[in-house]
Design an enzyme around this catalytic site. Structure first.
Site, PDB file in Angstrom:
ATOM      1  N   GLN A   1      91.623 113.889  21.503  1.00  0.00           N
ATOM      2  CA  GLN A   1      90.448 114.620  22.014  1.00  0.00           C
ATOM      3  C   GLN A   1      90.862 115.440  23.227  1.00  0.00           C
ATOM      4  OE1 GLN A   1      88.814 113.439  25.220  1.00  0.00           O
ATOM      5  NE2 GLN A   1      87.714 115.378  25.201  1.00  0.00           N
TER       6      GLN A   1
ATOM      7  N   TYR B   1      89.876 118.105  26.392  1.00  0.00           N
ATOM      8  CA  TYR B   1      88.958 118.791  27.305  1.00  0.00           C
ATOM      9  C   TYR B   1      89.648 120.064  27.796  1.00  0.00           C
ATOM     10  CZ  TYR B   1      85.374 115.153  28.110  1.00  0.00           C
ATOM     11  OH  TYR B   1      84.329 114.279  27.987  1.00  0.00           O
TER      12      TYR B   1
ATOM     13  N   THR C   1      86.241 118.870  22.692  1.00  0.00           N
ATOM     14  CA  THR C   1      84.878 118.459  23.070  1.00  0.00           C
ATOM     15  C   THR C   1      84.106 119.639  23.650  1.00  0.00           C
ATOM     16  OG1 THR C   1      85.519 116.174  23.452  1.00  0.00           O
ATOM     17  CG2 THR C   1      83.541 116.929  24.574  1.00  0.00           C
TER      18      THR C   1
ATOM     19  N   ARG D   1      74.418 111.157  36.626  1.00  0.00           N
ATOM     20  CA  ARG D   1      74.254 109.780  36.121  1.00  0.00           C
ATOM     21  C   ARG D   1      73.884 108.888  37.287  1.00  0.00           C
ATOM     22  NH1 ARG D   1      79.507 110.282  33.104  1.00  0.00           N
ATOM     23  NH2 ARG D   1      78.939 111.705  31.443  1.00  0.00           N
TER      24      ARG D   1
ATOM     25  N   LYS E   1      83.892 118.431  18.762  1.00  0.00           N
ATOM     26  CA  LYS E   1      83.114 117.205  19.011  1.00  0.00           C
ATOM     27  C   LYS E   1      81.964 117.546  19.945  1.00  0.00           C
ATOM     28  CE  LYS E   1      83.650 112.566  21.024  1.00  0.00           C
ATOM     29  NZ  LYS E   1      82.914 112.668  22.272  1.00  0.00           N
TER      30      LYS E   1
ATOM     31  N   HIS F   1      77.129 112.856  22.895  1.00  0.00           N
ATOM     32  CA  HIS F   1      77.956 112.207  23.917  1.00  0.00           C
ATOM     33  C   HIS F   1      77.350 110.849  24.312  1.00  0.00           C
ATOM     34  CE1 HIS F   1      81.485 113.722  26.299  1.00  0.00           C
ATOM     35  NE2 HIS F   1      81.228 112.660  27.033  1.00  0.00           N
TER      36      HIS F   1
ATOM     37  N   ARG G   1      74.940 110.717  27.382  1.00  0.00           N
ATOM     38  CA  ARG G   1      75.495 110.712  28.745  1.00  0.00           C
ATOM     39  C   ARG G   1      75.451 112.060  29.434  1.00  0.00           C
ATOM     40  NH1 ARG G   1      78.582 106.353  29.816  1.00  0.00           N
ATOM     41  NH2 ARG G   1      80.106 107.366  31.141  1.00  0.00           N
TER      42      ARG G   1
END
Ligand SMILES: Cc1cc2nc3c(=O)[nH]c(=O)nc-3n(C[C@H](O)[C@H](O)[C@H](O)COP(=O)(O)O)c2cc1C
Length: 394
Positions: free
Chosen positions: A136, A138, A166, A175, A260, A284, A287
Site C-alpha cells: 500500500q 501513500y 490509497t 480524531r 484503495k 478507511h 477514520r
C-alpha cells in the site's frame, strides 16, 4: 491444527472476545488509536450496521460437503478472499505487528497489504511472506514524487504482488480520542502514556522485548531514528493522490495495481480508464470522513459500474466470515479487514493474527455451506436484500 491455535479457537470465537481482552492488554492510547474514528465516530457503527443489514437467501438441497473458500486474485490462488489491511504505525499497537501479520498471511495463504507506514520494511515483509505480500502506497509529493516512485520501485524489486495507492486521505482529519490522549506525530511517550503502559503489562513486556517501533520504510529517506522518521512522516506523507500522479504510477508499475479508498462509482470508472486493475471500496474504517456512507452500501453501484474490467474488493467493518459472504454476494471478489486482525494481536499476542485468519476462513466456509454454495464464485448468484444500497442514475 497447532494445539495452541486449536485452544484459541475454542476460547475466543468472535472478534468481540478479542476486543474485550485487547482493551486491558493494550495501553489506552494504543487501543483508542486503533478503535477510534473521525469526529463523532458515526462512521464505524454505520459500517457495521450496514453490513449486518445485508441478508442473503440460502439455497438448500445442495451437497455442500466440499465447500471451499479458495479464491484466485490477480493470478494467485489464496486460501480465502480475505486479506490483512494496511495499518500504519502498527507496531505501537502491538510490538512486532508487521512481522506477525506477514508470518500469519504466509502461513494461512491470504493476502497481506503491508503499508507505507508499517514498522518493518517492504523488503523484510516480502522475505517473510514471499507469496502473499501486496504493498500500500501513500503519496510523498516533495521533489515531484521522487520518494513515492522509489517506494513503488522497492516494492517491485522486493517481489510485492500488487500495488495499492490509497486515495481516501486527501488531508489530515480530526480524531478526538488521539487528541485527548496526546497521541500524535512525532510520537512522544508522555507520563500519562507510561502510566497506561504500566497497567497494560502484556504490551509493556512486548515493547521491552522489541523496542518502540519506527517507520522502517521511511528511514532510508529521513535518516535513521524514530523521531527523525516520525517528523519526516508528519511533514511529507499524505495528501491524496491525484489522477495525474496515479497515471504516472500506473505507467511505472508493471504488475496489478489497485486504488484503495473509493466510494463513488465515477471515481471507480475514472481509475479503470487509467488502466487500474482493482478497486478497494473503503471509507478507511470510518477514520477519515465521518459523513461518508458505509462502504458496503456503495459496493453494488461500483461493482456494476466497473463490471468485469477490474477486481472489486471491500473493506471497512468486516469482522466475521459471514460479512465476507455478504460482500461477495454483492459483487466483491474479496475483502480486507484491519481492526479485526490488530485486535487479534492486542487480545491474544503473537499468534493473534493467525488465529483471526483461521477464524474468518472457517466462518466463511461455514457460511458458504449454510447458503448452499461450494465455490466463492457461486456466492454472487445468491439472492440478497440490501436496504442501504445506493443507486446512481446519472
Ligand atoms: C490504526 C489504523 C491505521 C491505518 N493505517 C492505514 C494506512 O497506513 N494506510 C491505509 O491505506 N489504510 C490504513 N488504515 C485503514 C485500513 O487499511 C482499512 O481500510 C480499515 O481498517 C478497514 O476497516 P476495519 O478496520 O473496520 O476493517 C488504517 C486503519 C487503522 C485502524
Amino acid at each position: 491444527m497447532d494445539p495452541t491455535l486449536a485452544q484459541l479457537r475454542r476460547q475466543y470465537p468472535m472478534v468481540s472476545d478479542l476486543e474485550r481482552r485487547a482493551r486491558w492488554r493494550m495501553p489506552r492510547f494504543a487501543f483508542e488509536f486503533l478503535q477510534g474514528g473521525a469526529g463523532d465516530e458515526t462512521g464505524m457503527p454505520r459500517n457495521r450496521a450496514a453490513l449486518q443489514s445485508v441478508q442473503v437467501v440460502p439455497r438448500y438441497g445442495v451437497s455442500v460437503g466440499a465447500a471451499s473458500p479458495e479464491t484466485e486474485l490477480f493470478g494467485h490462488r489464496y486460501a480465502a478472499p480475505i486479506g490483512i489491511a494496511p495499518i500504519g504505525f502498527d507496531g505501537i499497537m502491538w510490538p512486532g505487528a508487521t512481522r506477525l501479520f506477514a508470518q500469519a498471511a504466509q502461513a494461512r495463504n491470504i493476502p497481506y497489504m503491508v503499508g507505507t507506514l508499517a514498522t518493518e520494511t517492504i523488503e523484510t515483509v516480502c522475505a517473510l511472506a514471499p507469496d502473499v505480500t501486496w504493498f500500500q502506497l501513500y503519496p510523498l509529493a516533495a521533489d515531484d514524487h521522487r520518494v513515492t516512485f522509489d517506494l513503488a520501485a522497492r516494492a517491485d524489486a522486493a517481489g510485492a504482488k500488487v500495488l495499492a495507492a490509497t486515495l481516501d486521505v486527501p488531508a489530515r482529519t480530526k480524531r478526538p480520542r488521539d487528541m485527548r490522549n496526546g497521541f500524535g506525530m512525532p510520537f512522544k511517550l508522555t507520563a500519562g502514556m507510561l502510566w497506561q503502559a504500566g497497567i497494560a503489562w502484556p504490551w509493556a513486556l512486548a515493547i521491552a522485548k522489541r523496542g518502540i517501533p519506527t517507520f522502517a520504510n521511511i528511514e532510508r529517506y529521513s535518516g535513521p531514528g524514530r523521531d527523525v522518521s516520525a517528523r519526516y512522516v508528519g511533514q511529507h506523507v499524505g495528501g491524496g493522490f491525484d489522477w495525474e500522479v496515479l497515471a504516472r504510477l500506473r505507467d511505472r508499475w508493471k504488475g496489478p495495481m489497485m486504488v484503495k479508498g473509493i466510494l463513488h462509482p465515477k471515481d471507480a470508472e475514472k481509475a479503470v480508464s487509467l488502466g487500474i486493475d482493482g478497486i478497494v471500496v473503503s471509507n478507511h474504517g470510518g477514520r477519515q470522513f465521518d459523513a461518508s456512507p458505509a462502504s458496503v452500501d456503495m459496493l453494488p453501484a461500483i461493482a456494476a459500474a466497473v463490471g468485469s474490467r477490474a477486481t472489486v474488493m471491500l473493506d471497512s467493518g468486516v469482522t466475521a466470515g459471514v460479512d465476507v459472504l455478504r460482500a461477495l454476494a454483492l459483487g466483491a471478489k474479496g475483502v480486507f479487514a484491519g481492526r479485526a486482525f490488530m485486535l487479534g494481536l492486542g487480545g491474544i499476542g503473537d499468534l493473534g493474527a493467525q488465529h483471526m485468519a483461521g477464524a474468518l476462513i472457517e466462518e466463511l466456509t461455514l457460511a458458504m455451506a449454510q447458503s448452499g454454495v461450494t465455490t466463492t464464485d457461486q456466492i454472487a448468484t445468491l439472492a440478497t436484500h440490501h436496504p442501504g444500497a445506493w443507486r446512481f442514475d446519472a
